[in-house]
Design a protein around this motif. Structure first.
Motif: not given
Length: 102
Positions: A15-17, A19-21, A24-25, A51, A53, A65, A71
């Motif tokens: 996951y993208c750090t 994007c603060r995902w 979601r992960a 970006g 995911f 993604r 997603f």
């Protein structure tokens, strides 16, 4: 093929750090571990950038993604995973069955 010491499959969610995902992960990981508690040996979260995911099973890409245009749909992701690790398993209410044609 990446597998855990128990010989059970390993799922990796990158996951993208930026994007603060992470949440979601973590949610996807929780759903997969809940659904496949007996089949999976590990679900790992891997920080990434740009970006990203991605969900991989034993190194095999299950969803991306960017390539998929968004997603992953959780029900569809569970079906893809099930088809590879427990093809005879019924997913219950999240199972998508083809609609009857009239």
């Amino acid at each position: 093929m990446e597998q855990t010491q128990s010989g059970r499959p390993r799922v990796e969610i990158e996951y993208c750090t930026q994007c603060r995902w992470l949440l979601r992960a973590g949610w996807v990981a929780q759903e997969l571990l809940t659904t496949f508690a007996e089949e999976l040996g590990e679900v790992a979260l891997k920080p990434g950038q740009g970006g990203v995911f991605l969900v991989r099973l034993n190194g095999e890409l299950l969803c991306d993604r960017k390539a998929d245009g968004g997603f992953p749909d959780l029900a569809q992701l569970k079906q893809r995973l099930r088809d590879r690790i427990a093809p005879d398993r019924d997913l219950g209410h999240s199972e998508r069955r083809p609609s009857a044609e009239n």
